[in-house]
Design a protein around this motif. Structure first.
Motif, mmCIF file in Angstrom:
data_model
loop_
_atom_site.group_PDB
_atom_site.id
_atom_site.type_symbol
_atom_site.label_atom_id
_atom_site.label_comp_id
_atom_site.label_asym_id
_atom_site.label_seq_id
_atom_site.Cartn_x
_atom_site.Cartn_y
_atom_site.Cartn_z
ATOM 1 N N GLY A 366 -27.132 2.160 2.164
ATOM 2 C CA GLY A 366 -25.786 2.506 2.581
ATOM 3 C C GLY A 366 -25.669 2.761 4.068
ATOM 4 N N SER A 367 -26.779 2.589 4.828
ATOM 5 C CA SER A 367 -26.765 2.798 6.275
ATOM 6 C C SER A 367 -27.058 1.492 6.993
ATOM 7 N N PHE A 368 -26.860 1.511 8.332
ATOM 8 C CA PHE A 368 -27.202 0.348 9.153
ATOM 9 C C PHE A 368 -27.703 0.838 10.502
ATOM 10 N N PHE A 369 -28.287 -0.082 11.295
ATOM 11 C CA PHE A 369 -28.873 0.249 12.591
ATOM 12 C C PHE A 369 -28.039 -0.329 13.734
ATOM 13 N N CYS A 370 -28.093 0.372 14.861
ATOM 14 C CA CYS A 370 -27.584 -0.173 16.110
ATOM 15 C C CYS A 370 -28.285 0.549 17.256
ATOM 16 N N SER A 381 -28.777 -9.161 9.325
ATOM 17 C CA SER A 381 -27.647 -8.537 10.009
ATOM 18 C C SER A 381 -26.808 -7.724 9.036
ATOM 19 N N TYR A 382 -26.060 -6.799 9.609
ATOM 20 C CA TYR A 382 -25.143 -5.996 8.805
ATOM 21 C C TYR A 382 -23.831 -6.758 8.694
ATOM 22 N N PRO A 383 -23.362 -7.051 7.479
ATOM 23 C CA PRO A 383 -22.224 -7.965 7.319
ATOM 24 C C PRO A 383 -20.868 -7.338 7.597
ATOM 25 N N GLY A 384 -20.800 -6.028 7.703
ATOM 26 C CA GLY A 384 -19.505 -5.397 7.912
ATOM 27 C C GLY A 384 -18.776 -5.162 6.604
ATOM 28 N N LYS A 385 -17.546 -4.754 6.710
ATOM 29 C CA LYS A 385 -16.788 -4.336 5.523
ATOM 30 C C LYS A 385 -16.282 -5.512 4.707
ATOM 31 N N LYS A 386 -15.935 -6.616 5.388
ATOM 32 C CA LYS A 386 -15.302 -7.707 4.670
ATOM 33 C C LYS A 386 -16.311 -8.676 4.077
ATOM 34 N N HIS A 387 -17.383 -8.945 4.832
ATOM 35 C CA HIS A 387 -18.320 -9.996 4.404
ATOM 36 C C HIS A 387 -19.572 -9.355 3.821
ATOM 37 N N THR A 388 -19.436 -8.799 2.640
ATOM 38 C CA THR A 388 -20.546 -8.041 2.055
ATOM 39 C C THR A 388 -21.639 -8.942 1.508
ATOM 40 N N HIS A 389 -21.389 -10.225 1.395
ATOM 41 C CA HIS A 389 -22.397 -11.115 0.813
ATOM 42 C C HIS A 389 -22.693 -12.286 1.742
ATOM 43 N N ALA A 408 -27.497 -4.070 12.195
ATOM 44 C CA ALA A 408 -28.531 -4.718 11.386
ATOM 45 C C ALA A 408 -28.893 -3.870 10.179
ATOM 46 N N LEU A 409 -29.356 -4.547 9.145
ATOM 47 C CA LEU A 409 -29.935 -3.876 7.977
ATOM 48 C C LEU A 409 -31.450 -3.895 8.040
#
Length: 772
Positions: A366-370, A381-389, A408-409
């Motif tokens: 549930g977390s991501f890096f920056c 990469s972390y896809p953001g809210k809209k592009h979860t897949h 990033a994940l």
């Protein structure tokens, strides 16, 4: 206080006298035997009676309340060509003659996950390397080490072992040790031959001598032991050691269980001939000198680390320039800004693509890096809210010293002036299906298991780990096992009709040779399988994959399966009965069982690579052409596959396991995941049909796909989550138990088929048919 002091002194004096008496007896036996034979030391099992017992081709020459000493029929030779030498610190060996100044000992240890294995007080524990010098090591399913010592040290070793005071490492349990004669030369870690060889290799059979030669020695392969625990005379200069992969799972009481799951995945990704995978316990993390010999530190299952643990890890990364692989732990904030996405449901499965060929579903934090430090690259990469897949794996991008707005994940970073870290918010290091409590998420996670392991291997390779395949294990001889001596004699009598010179039965693929004993120093060839017929010639390492008590305890047949040819490592069991098929009496039902197969056969000629934990067996059957089954021989494959499922689901407490049958002969969990299958070959000879049936079922091998025990554990977790009153967890199954249940059920099916035809059987078959 005086009575207490006196009683304590008296007790200590009695213990000292008792130890001196024990050591005197041990030394006398060793002196009498070492010149002409090897000695094997086992802890005494709680069995009545004292006398000469045949074990491991040896005779019990001494026993007390603690140990048994077995004298082998000859000196056991170990060829060190496939072993790894301890990095050279040259030392000249002396003759093992009159003074017994140099005795070579093989220590056989088993990896364990029970952290409470050592209950002895720390003050009286004795590390095995306090009693000698290490020579070479080798890892298979066990950890094996050869060391040299003096007679007096061997006596101490025997006594400490019997008193449960001898240890090797917290994660290794010594199972046995024996004196040996080393041959050949082990390799150094860079693949070169070391000058470790005994010079009297031409005539080792009647002497325990090991004449002058150079042996490589170094300190232990990081057995997480403080060198201060070793007496000064045995301290060795610090040199390079076998590289370790250390796994830290926190201070939780479940850390050993978590470690076992991570280790299972790592063993399928890295070359375990190169690395030793250890559990770095919480105590060892803080107190042991583990840094110098660590190829990789992996953090798992410990979201919040203690401050003192984080400091240790930072020292390892920044000062020792170590390599760190972290899966959702608090240390990651030291290398990157880590942000919790409040809009994400951490329980929701995350989907990403790997190498454009695998779509993988896994658990996420549930977390991501920056804002990552050092020269970095995004792996996922972390896809953001809209592009979860819409994330890809494997097409990494070098970002430079700052990520800016990139998220990033999974990210890899080479730290300025320090080591390398890979930080992951995706749970890839262990089988995530163990966290599933419902069938849908279980199936989704298990379906991605192969891809998950490929992704983990990609990460490990990017960190410089050796991910080449492990060497194929050496083939082993077969054992003839039976509890019915009449059937055993009948089988051997029938086989003698086919015996050629040297007691061999030849086939196109495999030549069987029946022997009373087998020299463990000899290699088993792919086309020659020794079958050991003497019951007293058993070796534990050649039977470890077969749970005999569970097999005989669940076998309920008159003949089928009463004769067992068990082979721990074999090319394929399908060839075992080829040439004796027509010589066996119709009333016999022998079965060939494998612990592992290196080239098993599946339907359509597919190769079946079978790991430990898989039930793999082959057995011959014959029928009159005019019999009920002879008229309907295609039913045989259905009878066998149904016997597997029915044998389990009619056993107590396994009734609700969703094991199914897929046409024609596959065994499934539900409708989506294959667990095993059956292959049948048949030949008509005169008025009889001769069939060979092979079966493989995943029972206890979770990786790389799915096994029956995974389903049992899912059911147990589901019952716990629902707080089902009075529900007791289902015990896990063994391959031997599943085979016994299958053969017992099949024999009943065959009898019923002959009496009542196929109609009654079809009712049972369609009960499990997933197409209906």
């Amino acid at each position: 206080m005086l009575p207490l002091t006196f009683s304590s002194y008296f007790w200590a004096a009695c213990q000292a006298v008792s130890q001196r008496i024990r050591c005197h007896h041990y030394e006398k036996v060793l002196q009498d035997c070492l010149a002409t034979a090897s000695i094997t030391v086992h802890k005494k099992k709680i069995t009545p009676g004292v006398g000469h017992l045949s074990v491991s081709s040896g005779i019990a020459v001494f026993e007390d309340n603690y140990i048994r000493l077995y004298k082998m029929h000859c000196i056991r030779e170990i060829n060190l060509d496939s072993w790894t030498s301890y990095t050279p610190s040259q030392c000249t060996t002396e003759s093992a003659g009159a003074g017994y100044s140099n005795i070579f000992v093989l220590i056989e240890a088993q990896h364990i996950v029970n952290e409470d294995i050592f209950e002895t007080h720390a003050d009286i524990k004795l590390h095995v390397l306090a009693l000698g010098q290490p020579v070479a090591w080798k890892t298979t399913d066990h950890f094996n080490m050869i060391m040299s010592c003096r007679l007096s040290e061997l006596v101490q070793m025997v006594d400490a072992y019997g008193q449960d005071n001898l240890y090797l490492d917290e994660n290794l349990e010594i199972k046995a040790f024996s004196t040996i004669h080393p041959l050949g030369s082990p390799q150094t870690l860079n693949g070169c031959k070391d000058s470790v060889v005994s010079k009297n290799t031409n005539n080792p059979s009647n002497s325990a001598e090991a004449n002058d030669g150079s042996f490589s020695h170094t300190s232990i392969p990081n057995f997480c032991m403080n060198t201060e625990q070793i007496p000064h005379k045995h301290k060795m200069e610090k040199t390079s050691k076998p590289p370790n992969i250390l796994v830290y799972c926190g201070a939780d009481e479940n850390s050993s269980r978590m470690y076992a799951s991570v280790k299972s995945s790592l063993e399928l990704c890295v070359n375990t001939d190169v690395y030793i995978i250890y559990h770095l316990s919480h105590v060892e993390m803080l107190s042991s000198p583990w840094v110098d010999n660590t190829a990789l530190l992996l953090l798992s299952s410990c979201t919040q680390l203690l401050p003192e643990v984080e400091e240790k890890i930072k020292d390892y990364v920044f000062k020792a320039k170590g390599i760190l692989l972290s899966f959702n732990t608090s240390i990651e904030s030291s290398f990157s800004q880590k942000i919790l996405d409040q809009s994400k449901d951490a329980s929701q499965l995350f989907t990403f693509r790997f190498d454009n060929s695998h779509t993988i579903q896994c658990l996420q934090s549930g977390s991501f890096f920056c804002d990552i430090q050092g020269n970095s690259e995004i792996i996922v990469s972390y896809p953001g809210k809209k592009h979860t897949h819409d994330s890809s794996f494997g097409a990494s991008r070098v970002i430079g010293s700052s990520l800016g707005q990139e998220k990033a994940l999974i990210v890899k970073s080479k730290l300025d002036g320090g080591g390398t870290v890979v930080l992951s918010q995706l749970i890839l290091e262990k089988d995530p299906a163990h966290a599933a409590v419902d069938p849908s998420s279980f199936i989704a996670l298990k379906s991605s298991n192969t891809g998950r392991l490929l992704a983990l291997k990609h990460i490990l390779a990017s960190l410089g780990m050796d991910v080449s395949p492990k060497a194929t294990p050496n083939l082993t001889p077969s054992y003839l096992l039976s509890q019915n001596q009449d059937l055993r004699h009948k089988f051997l009598s029938s086989v003698t009709k086919k015996l050629e010179e040297k007691s061999r039965v030849k086939t196109d693929h495999l030549c069987l040779t029946f022997v009373e004993k087998f020299d463990p120093s000899k290699q088993v060839a792919e086309n020659l399988l020794p079958v050991i017929t003497e019951e007293g010639s058993r070796r534990g390492e050649w039977l470890e994959g077969f749970d005999e008590p569970d097999y005989w305890g669940h076998l309920d047949t008159s003949s089928l399966g009463q004769i067992v040819l068990y082979t721990d490592v074999i090319t394929s069991t399908m060839h075992v009965f080829e040439q004796i098929l027509f010589s066996l009496p119709h009333s016999l039902g022998p079965v060939a069982i494998a612990g592992r197969q290196t080239s098993g056969r599946g339907r359509g000629g597919n190769m079946w690579l079978s790991p430990k934990g898989c039930a793999m067996f082959t057995f011959p059957l014959s029928f009159d052409v005019d019999s009920e089954i002879g008229q309907r021989i295609p039913f045989l494959q259905h009878l066998v596959s149904t016997a597997v499922v029915h044998g389990i689901r009619t056993s107590s407490c396994y009734e609700n396991l969703d094991l199914r049958l897929k046409w024609p002969n596959d065994i499934y969990y539900g409708k989506n995941m294959k667990l095993g299958g059956v292959i049948v070959t048949s030949t008509v000879m005169g008025s009889r049909i001769y069939a060979t049936i092979g079966c493989g079922v995943n029972v206890a091998n979770s990786d790389p796909t799915i096994c029956i025990n995974d389903i049992i554990q899912l059911s147990n977790r589901s019952s716990n989550s629902k707080e089902t009153s009075g529900a007791r967890p289902m015990p896990l199954l063994t391959p031997a138990g599943v085979i016994a249940r299958t053969l017992s059920t099949l024999e009943k099916f065959l009898v019923d088929f002959e009496k009542h035809g196929h109609t009654h059987f079809c009712e049972i078959y369609y009960k499990y048919w997933l197409h209906g």
